[in-house]
Design a protein around this motif. Sequence first.
Motif, short mmCIF file in Angstrom:
data_model
loop_
_atom_site.label_atom_id
_atom_site.label_comp_id
_atom_site.label_asym_id
_atom_site.label_seq_id
_atom_site.Cartn_x
_atom_site.Cartn_y
_atom_site.Cartn_z
N LEU A 14 39.26 -51.81 19.94
CA LEU A 14 38.14 -51.11 19.30
C LEU A 14 37.18 -52.12 18.68
O LEU A 14 35.96 -52.04 18.89
N ARG A 15 37.72 -53.04 17.91
CA ARG A 15 36.88 -54.04 17.24
C ARG A 15 36.04 -54.83 18.26
O ARG A 15 34.85 -55.07 18.04
N GLU A 16 36.66 -55.20 19.36
CA GLU A 16 35.96 -56.00 20.38
C GLU A 16 34.85 -55.21 21.08
O GLU A 16 33.92 -55.81 21.61
N ASN A 17 34.94 -53.89 21.07
CA ASN A 17 33.99 -53.07 21.81
C ASN A 17 32.94 -52.40 20.93
O ASN A 17 32.17 -51.57 21.41
N GLY A 120 31.91 -41.76 17.93
CA GLY A 120 33.36 -41.64 18.02
C GLY A 120 33.81 -40.76 19.17
O GLY A 120 34.96 -40.30 19.20
N GLN A 121 32.90 -40.53 20.13
CA GLN A 121 33.20 -39.65 21.25
C GLN A 121 34.47 -40.09 21.97
O GLN A 121 34.69 -41.27 22.21
N GLY A 122 35.30 -39.12 22.30
CA GLY A 122 36.53 -39.37 23.03
C GLY A 122 37.77 -39.43 22.16
O GLY A 122 38.89 -39.23 22.64
N ALA A 123 37.59 -39.68 20.87
CA ALA A 123 38.76 -39.81 19.99
C ALA A 123 39.53 -38.49 19.90
O ALA A 123 40.76 -38.48 19.98
N ASN A 171 36.74 -46.90 25.92
CA ASN A 171 37.09 -48.11 26.67
C ASN A 171 38.33 -47.84 27.51
O ASN A 171 39.28 -47.21 27.04
N GLN A 172 38.34 -48.30 28.75
CA GLN A 172 39.43 -47.98 29.67
C GLN A 172 40.79 -48.44 29.17
O GLN A 172 41.81 -47.78 29.42
N SER A 173 40.83 -49.55 28.46
CA SER A 173 42.11 -50.02 27.92
C SER A 173 42.64 -49.08 26.83
O SER A 173 43.84 -48.84 26.72
N ILE A 174 41.71 -48.52 26.06
CA ILE A 174 42.12 -47.57 25.02
C ILE A 174 42.56 -46.26 25.65
O ILE A 174 43.55 -45.64 25.21
N ILE A 177 46.06 -46.77 26.80
CA ILE A 177 47.02 -46.75 25.70
C ILE A 177 47.29 -45.31 25.27
O ILE A 177 48.45 -44.90 25.12
N ALA A 178 46.24 -44.56 25.06
CA ALA A 178 46.40 -43.17 24.59
C ALA A 178 47.19 -42.34 25.58
O ALA A 178 48.09 -41.57 25.19
N MET A 179 46.90 -42.49 26.85
CA MET A 179 47.56 -41.70 27.88
C MET A 179 49.01 -42.12 28.14
O MET A 179 49.77 -41.37 28.74
#
Length: 237
Positions: A14-17, A120-123, A171-174, A177-179
């Motif tokens: 998150l921080r990086e993006n 915060g879209q997608g959270a 972000n695809q990496s997030i 992780i979530a999935m």
Amino acid sequence: MEYEDAISLLRDILRENIPGHGSLAFSGGLDSTLLMHLSGYNLNPYTVGFRDSHDIKRSEEVSNILGFRLHEIYLDDVKLEDHVEILKNIDGSITRSEIGYELVLSVVLSSTDDDTIVTGQGADELFYGYRRTIESGSNEDQWRKLIDRTLPREKKIAEYYGKEVIAPYLNQSIVKIAMSFDSSYHIRDGQGKAMIRDAARSSGLPEQIYGYKKKAAQYGSGIDRYLKMVNYFSKLI
């Protein structure tokens, strides 16, 4: 991946993006507050709502707790029907509930001078932020709606204003992780977004931030109540 490792990675990605400058659609809720915090308080937070609304009051409270300057956009002073017409022209199939929350985005986009707006879209869709996903234990329907309808429409809304919306939670990496964790990791004590709460806690935010339960944008801003009161929906849909 172990859960604690996933939380650390979630926080770091998150921080990086989060861009180093730009505006933030800020509601005072968990998702946008974590983004503001991880940005190093370098974003310009904009809160939308009627003067007596939940989001205005909560955002003021959070900004005082964390010590950053807040930009407030009072809907009492905004000609909402103009924004409704813009949304209808962009998406003729937009529904009542969609108008409610997309009005917030339209107002922010029209109010800031920044070319980039972080949201915060997608959270909620990824991390079980909706009551229906908590009750059903599945976020599939909300995720598909986000991908198929909401994101394409919001890209067009941003383009109308000549701006770009950035959604770090998508972000695809997030997403991966979530999935990779089932609903039992996302729902705790009947409340969703446990992974985001843990990321917020581990980032140093206080419990009064990461433990707070947020209202949806159309309700927190007062837009839904207002549109019902003036009977807009009978004209629009």
